[in-house]
Design a protein around this motif. Sequence first.
Motif, PDB file in Angstrom:
ATOM      1  N   SER A 163      32.554  61.149  14.933  1.00 55.11           N
ATOM      2  CA  SER A 163      31.296  61.559  15.710  1.00 55.11           C
ATOM      3  C   SER A 163      29.904  60.618  15.360  1.00 55.11           C
ATOM      4  O   SER A 163      29.690  60.778  14.070  1.00 55.11           O
ATOM      5  N   GLY A 164      29.135  60.254  16.064  1.00 55.84           N
ATOM      6  CA  GLY A 164      27.812  59.804  15.477  1.00 55.84           C
ATOM      7  C   GLY A 164      26.654  60.993  15.992  1.00 55.84           C
ATOM      8  O   GLY A 164      25.364  60.485  15.744  1.00 55.84           O
ATOM      9  N   ARG A 165      26.908  62.044  16.653  1.00 51.08           N
ATOM     10  CA  ARG A 165      25.993  63.115  17.012  1.00 51.08           C
ATOM     11  C   ARG A 165      25.320  63.750  15.929  1.00 51.08           C
ATOM     12  O   ARG A 165      26.189  63.983  14.942  1.00 51.08           O
ATOM     13  N   ARG A 166      24.142  63.845  15.725  1.00 48.71           N
ATOM     14  CA  ARG A 166      23.454  64.578  14.686  1.00 48.71           C
ATOM     15  C   ARG A 166      24.090  65.893  14.265  1.00 48.71           C
ATOM     16  O   ARG A 166      24.026  66.352  13.108  1.00 48.71           O
ATOM     17  N   ALA A 173      34.834  64.398  10.706  1.00 48.24           N
ATOM     18  CA  ALA A 173      35.707  63.915   9.468  1.00 48.24           C
ATOM     19  C   ALA A 173      35.045  62.729   9.246  1.00 48.24           C
ATOM     20  O   ALA A 173      34.811  62.333   7.873  1.00 48.24           O
ATOM     21  N   VAL A 174      35.055  61.788  10.004  1.00 46.94           N
ATOM     22  CA  VAL A 174      34.488  60.190  10.060  1.00 46.94           C
ATOM     23  C   VAL A 174      33.244  60.088  11.094  1.00 46.94           C
ATOM     24  O   VAL A 174      33.242  60.920  11.914  1.00 46.94           O
ATOM     25  N   SER A 175      32.556  59.267  10.528  1.00 48.29           N
ATOM     26  CA  SER A 175      31.331  58.934  11.318  1.00 48.29           C
ATOM     27  C   SER A 175      31.455  57.898  12.392  1.00 48.29           C
ATOM     28  O   SER A 175      32.509  56.988  12.312  1.00 48.29           O
ATOM     29  N   LEU A 176      30.486  57.877  13.279  1.00 43.17           N
ATOM     30  CA  LEU A 176      30.691  56.604  14.526  1.00 43.17           C
ATOM     31  C   LEU A 176      29.352  56.368  14.570  1.00 43.17           C
ATOM     32  O   LEU A 176      28.144  56.862  14.402  1.00 43.17           O
ATOM     33  N   ARG A 177      29.233  54.987  14.950  1.00 41.94           N
ATOM     34  CA  ARG A 177      27.927  54.220  15.089  1.00 41.94           C
ATOM     35  C   ARG A 177      27.630  54.241  16.561  1.00 41.94           C
ATOM     36  O   ARG A 177      27.303  53.306  17.319  1.00 41.94           O
ATOM     37  N   GLN A 178      27.626  55.658  16.995  1.00 43.50           N
ATOM     38  CA  GLN A 178      27.383  55.996  18.503  1.00 43.50           C
ATOM     39  C   GLN A 178      26.513  57.246  18.375  1.00 43.50           C
ATOM     40  O   GLN A 178      27.685  58.378  18.401  1.00 43.50           O
ATOM     41  N   ASN A 180      25.636  58.885  20.772  1.00 43.06           N
ATOM     42  CA  ASN A 180      26.028  59.778  21.873  1.00 43.06           C
ATOM     43  C   ASN A 180      27.332  60.261  22.237  1.00 43.06           C
ATOM     44  O   ASN A 180      27.741  60.410  23.260  1.00 43.06           O
ATOM     45  N   ALA A 181      28.345  59.880  21.319  1.00 44.02           N
ATOM     46  CA  ALA A 181      29.684  60.022  21.569  1.00 44.02           C
ATOM     47  C   ALA A 181      30.172  60.899  20.133  1.00 44.02           C
ATOM     48  O   ALA A 181      29.838  60.876  18.964  1.00 44.02           O
ATOM     49  N   ALA A 182      31.493  61.505  20.804  1.00 43.57           N
ATOM     50  CA  ALA A 182      32.007  62.329  19.511  1.00 43.57           C
ATOM     51  C   ALA A 182      33.842  62.677  20.156  1.00 43.57           C
ATOM     52  O   ALA A 182      33.610  62.673  21.243  1.00 43.57           O
ATOM     53  N   LEU A 183      34.661  62.213  19.337  1.00 40.25           N
ATOM     54  CA  LEU A 183      35.855  62.530  19.440  1.00 40.25           C
ATOM     55  C   LEU A 183      36.247  63.823  18.790  1.00 40.25           C
ATOM     56  O   LEU A 183      36.267  63.960  17.435  1.00 40.25           O
ATOM     57  N   LEU A 184      36.872  64.728  19.693  1.00 41.14           N
ATOM     58  CA  LEU A 184      37.464  66.100  19.072  1.00 41.14           C
ATOM     59  C   LEU A 184      38.943  66.240  19.362  1.00 41.14           C
ATOM     60  O   LEU A 184      39.345  65.342  20.301  1.00 41.14           O
ATOM     61  N   ALA A 185      39.819  66.879  18.516  1.00 41.28           N
ATOM     62  CA  ALA A 185      41.024  67.027  18.672  1.00 41.28           C
ATOM     63  C   ALA A 185      41.459  68.501  18.524  1.00 41.28           C
ATOM     64  O   ALA A 185      40.882  69.111  17.538  1.00 41.28           O
ATOM     65  N   ALA A 186      42.596  68.882  18.799  1.00 40.44           N
ATOM     66  CA  ALA A 186      43.113  70.184  18.719  1.00 40.44           C
ATOM     67  C   ALA A 186      44.655  70.263  18.774  1.00 40.44           C
ATOM     68  O   ALA A 186      44.952  69.509  19.924  1.00 40.44           O
ATOM     69  N   ARG A 187      45.391  70.960  18.026  1.00 40.16           N
ATOM     70  CA  ARG A 187      46.906  71.333  18.185  1.00 40.16           C
ATOM     71  C   ARG A 187      46.860  72.928  18.327  1.00 40.16           C
ATOM     72  O   ARG A 187      46.315  73.497  17.744  1.00 40.16           O
ATOM     73  N   LEU A 188      47.213  72.955  19.775  1.00 36.85           N
ATOM     74  CA  LEU A 188      47.176  74.471  20.172  1.00 36.85           C
ATOM     75  C   LEU A 188      48.402  74.845  20.179  1.00 36.85           C
ATOM     76  O   LEU A 188      49.592  74.292  20.770  1.00 36.85           O
ATOM     77  N   ARG A 189      48.851  76.146  20.092  1.00 33.90           N
ATOM     78  CA  ARG A 189      50.120  76.900  19.891  1.00 33.90           C
ATOM     79  C   ARG A 189      50.236  77.224  21.442  1.00 33.90           C
ATOM     80  O   ARG A 189      49.113  77.308  22.123  1.00 33.90           O
ATOM     81  N   PRO A 190      51.362  77.788  21.843  1.00 35.38           N
ATOM     82  CA  PRO A 190      51.777  78.075  23.350  1.00 35.38           C
ATOM     83  C   PRO A 190      50.600  79.167  23.535  1.00 35.38           C
ATOM     84  O   PRO A 190      50.579  80.222  22.933  1.00 35.38           O
ATOM     85  N   GLY A 191      49.829  79.158  24.591  1.00 37.50           N
ATOM     86  CA  GLY A 191      49.233  80.244  25.027  1.00 37.50           C
ATOM     87  C   GLY A 191      47.999  80.435  24.468  1.00 37.50           C
ATOM     88  O   GLY A 191      46.933  80.904  24.913  1.00 37.50           O
ATOM     89  N   ALA A 192      47.663  79.400  23.504  1.00 33.60           N
ATOM     90  CA  ALA A 192      46.290  79.329  22.791  1.00 33.60           C
ATOM     91  C   ALA A 192      45.357  78.628  23.960  1.00 33.60           C
ATOM     92  O   ALA A 192      45.552  77.872  24.642  1.00 33.60           O
ATOM     93  N   THR A 193      43.887  79.130  23.806  1.00 35.73           N
ATOM     94  CA  THR A 193      43.055  78.305  24.523  1.00 35.73           C
ATOM     95  C   THR A 193      41.885  77.556  23.656  1.00 35.73           C
ATOM     96  O   THR A 193      41.654  77.737  22.565  1.00 35.73           O
ATOM     97  N   ALA A 251      25.923  59.612  26.993  1.00 33.85           N
ATOM     98  CA  ALA A 251      25.298  58.504  27.678  1.00 33.85           C
ATOM     99  C   ALA A 251      26.366  57.952  28.169  1.00 33.85           C
ATOM    100  O   ALA A 251      27.369  58.213  27.939  1.00 33.85           O
ATOM    101  N   GLU A 252      26.094  56.969  29.088  1.00 35.04           N
ATOM    102  CA  GLU A 252      26.985  56.097  29.847  1.00 35.04           C
ATOM    103  C   GLU A 252      26.562  54.642  29.686  1.00 35.04           C
ATOM    104  O   GLU A 252      25.540  54.267  29.787  1.00 35.04           O
TER     105      GLU A 252
END
Length: 254
Positions: A163-166, A173-178, A180-193, A251-252
């Motif tokens: 992410s580069g968002r303040r 985990a790691v920074s971005l030179r942007q 207005n953008a961030a990457l998020l990730a999740a590993r969900l168990r069955p039925g988790a939200t 942003a776009e």
Amino acid sequence: MGTTPAPAVEVRRATDRMRTRTGWLDSRHSFSFGAHYDPANTHFGLLMASNEDVLAPGRGFDPHPHRDMEIVTWVLEGTLVHEDDAGHSGVIRPGTAQRMSAGSGIVHSERAGGVAAGTPDESPGVHLVQMWVLPDSPGGTPGYEQVDIGAALGSGELLVVASGRREHAADRAVSLRQENAALLAARLRPGATAELPAAPQVHLFVARGGVELEGSGPLTRGDAARITASEGQRTVAGPDGAELLLWEMHAELR
């Protein structure tokens, strides 16, 4: 007095993606890429590429140049070996947050770990998703960063991979030179939200398993949802669980 736009969701199925196949590479492209060009599908928000690649053991991309791009790689299976002419090197495994900033110009190579099929030490290749976003501004010194977040992924929470968002300065985990953008990730168990972020653009990619996306129905492996004016819709993992990659963008590209 202005009104808030209603959320809009465009579902893109795995089978709709463009595909590149060679003797050692099987790549599926969510956006126009290389020889595949669709003027109506060049990007979403700031996301310029989202490629799901399978590389044969010991094979990969020979040294090639990039500039003015933030490139994030997420490995699903196997290992990916990175080297570049700025002196960075690394082995990327499942659970590794990795980002390369091309800056004013960098030459790098990427290959699958292991050795080729038919050899005594035969091993699997690598399965990965690589994503490109535009930086805040062109130029700058090329950079590289990787951090192991595998243990935290087991929590089932959405983690800020890059992410580069303040607002993410303390938990990314790691920074971005942007900014207005961030990457998020999740590993969900069955039925988790998991609740998607509220943002002008959200790109949700199902890397493994499947989910039910509130208001849009089921998404399975390789499917994506492009959400405009996201209000934080909920996802529920299916019977096999799910691994999600989602971009939050404020942003776009114009």
